[in-house]
Write an enzyme that holds these catalytic residues in place. Sequence first.
Site, PDB file in Angstrom:
ATOM      1  CE  LYS A 158      -4.168  -2.104   0.643  1.00 17.04           C
ATOM      2  NZ  LYS A 158      -3.982  -3.448   0.970  1.00 17.04           N
TER       3      LYS A 158
HETATM    4  C1  PLP Z   1      -4.480  -4.638   0.876  1.00 12.74           C
HETATM    5  C2  PLP Z   1      -3.860  -5.998   0.991  1.00 12.74           C
HETATM    6  C3  PLP Z   1      -4.141  -7.065   0.051  1.00 12.74           C
HETATM    7  C4  PLP Z   1      -5.309  -6.853  -0.986  1.00 12.74           C
HETATM    8  O1  PLP Z   1      -5.230  -6.000  -1.929  1.00 12.74           O
HETATM    9  P1  PLP Z   1      -6.602  -5.514  -2.854  1.00 12.74           P
HETATM   10  O2  PLP Z   1      -6.055  -4.345  -3.604  1.00 12.74           O
HETATM   11  O3  PLP Z   1      -7.476  -5.045  -1.790  1.00 12.74           O
HETATM   12  O4  PLP Z   1      -7.094  -6.621  -3.420  1.00 12.74           O
HETATM   13  C5  PLP Z   1      -3.329  -8.015  -0.023  1.00 12.74           C
HETATM   14  N1  PLP Z   1      -2.287  -8.411   0.787  1.00 12.74           N
HETATM   15  C6  PLP Z   1      -2.026  -7.185   1.562  1.00 12.74           C
HETATM   16  C7  PLP Z   1      -0.844  -7.497   2.534  1.00 12.74           C
HETATM   17  C8  PLP Z   1      -2.552  -6.221   1.643  1.00 12.74           C
HETATM   18  O5  PLP Z   1      -2.201  -5.039   2.688  1.00 12.74           O
END
Ligand code: PLP
Length: 456
Positions: A111
């Site tokens: 993120k």
């Molecule tokens: C947010 C997240 C996901 C999922 O990603 P999306 O874009 O919501 O499908 C997978 N793994 C981790 C560690 C995350 O923080």
Amino acid sequence: MNYISTRNKKLNYNFENIFLRGLAPDGGLFLPKNIRKYSKQELKDLSKLSYIEMGANLLSNFCGSKLDINKITSLMGKAYSNFDTKEVVKIKKIGNINLLELYHGPTLAFKDIAMQVIGLMYNELGLDQKKINIIVATSGDTGAAAISALKDKKNINIFVLHPHEKISSVQRKLMTTCDAKNVFNLAVKGNFDDCQKTVKQMFNDEKFREKINMSGVNSINWARIICQIVYYFYTYFKISSDLNFSVPTGNFGDIYAGFIAKKMGLPIDKLIIATNENDILYRTLESGEYRPLKVKTSLSPSMDIQVASNFERLLFDIMDENDEKVKLSMEKLSKDGFFKLENNELNKFKENFIAEKISDAETLRIIKDFFINYGFILDPHTATAVGASYKVRNQSKNVVLGTAHPYKFLETIKLAIGKNMETPKQLLNLSDKVETFEIIDNKLEDIKNYIMDKIK
Ligand SMILES: *Cc1c(COP(=O)(O)O)cnc(C)c1O
């Protein structure tokens, strides 16, 4: 670049509008009117660039005149200066798995890659206006990434809603130990879908939205998606062959960015949706029926999601850009609790995607085996994508997206490998800090009142 809504093709917003708004006024998601397709020669030229140059080139197709390619280059340079690797991501070959590590930013999850850029975009696009209140729902990692990117920014407040007791303690501490005055943490007595629903309801309440000058940085914000396109291109060029990408999936944002990369001309073969027991996308791909069930708590909490919001964007595509049909499907979903794809729509979904479901028991076993065989520790989310990759033939052509550092899920790692891990330097001192957060009922009015009270 002009933007439309998945529920209304006539809408005509610019990048600045959609960046600050997050969600379209009709409840739909924003999409660019056109997506540029790169020619073979253009892809070849792109492949010679550094991560940041490539990113600026790709993003400049989507941002308006205030953010030209030079501006984006400098934003990205600044955004990634605190990553622990110069090229932002790392690609490793472990056994016959190609692992793309996306967790080298300040909060150790993928993120950060979008959020650090978005934090700086607010300086360019929003801050000459009145104070902005950003409301964000998190399944654990978005909140920390957003706080890291936006803490102490002038003219911005950030309210983060996380599901109470449903995220890991490291995830929680990364958010609640930030003592910036513009950061507010709410632990909602519900699950992530409840948090996301609350945020969407606030966006759709025009009066409230205007009153607090609300903005959002959830993965429904298009700016998140475009920042995530970059690493698909970068990785493809580094490995340079016919590739699948296996992606741990929750809200369908990360993997959808891969789909956009494909639409832009990157010759990705299949996108592999890895889910945990919250398997709505797996079920949809099997049966054509999109039906959210009750959220189950799993060892990969950031994927404990049943309403995969960004799926609406894919729907627009597989329904041949029929905005009316998307709107009716979403209305049926909220009225009847499901909708069903037609056969030709399902086939289009299957043309680009494969889905695999990994249980908690499998996740633990994969982490353990991977550690025994290669001495490498996977986080539980990445482990689901490794598991999905195992289930798909021709593994050496799969790239697995590593979405978080395993230390964020220390309890699960201990369970899997039977020992502790070394604390990464970003998280030293975390456990001594005081946590501040408010536990609140899952009630829209209570949450609104809390926000109004804080911004008085
Ligand atoms: C947010 C997240 C996901 C999922 O990603 P999306 O874009 O919501 O499908 C997978 N793994 C981790 C560690 C995350 O923080």
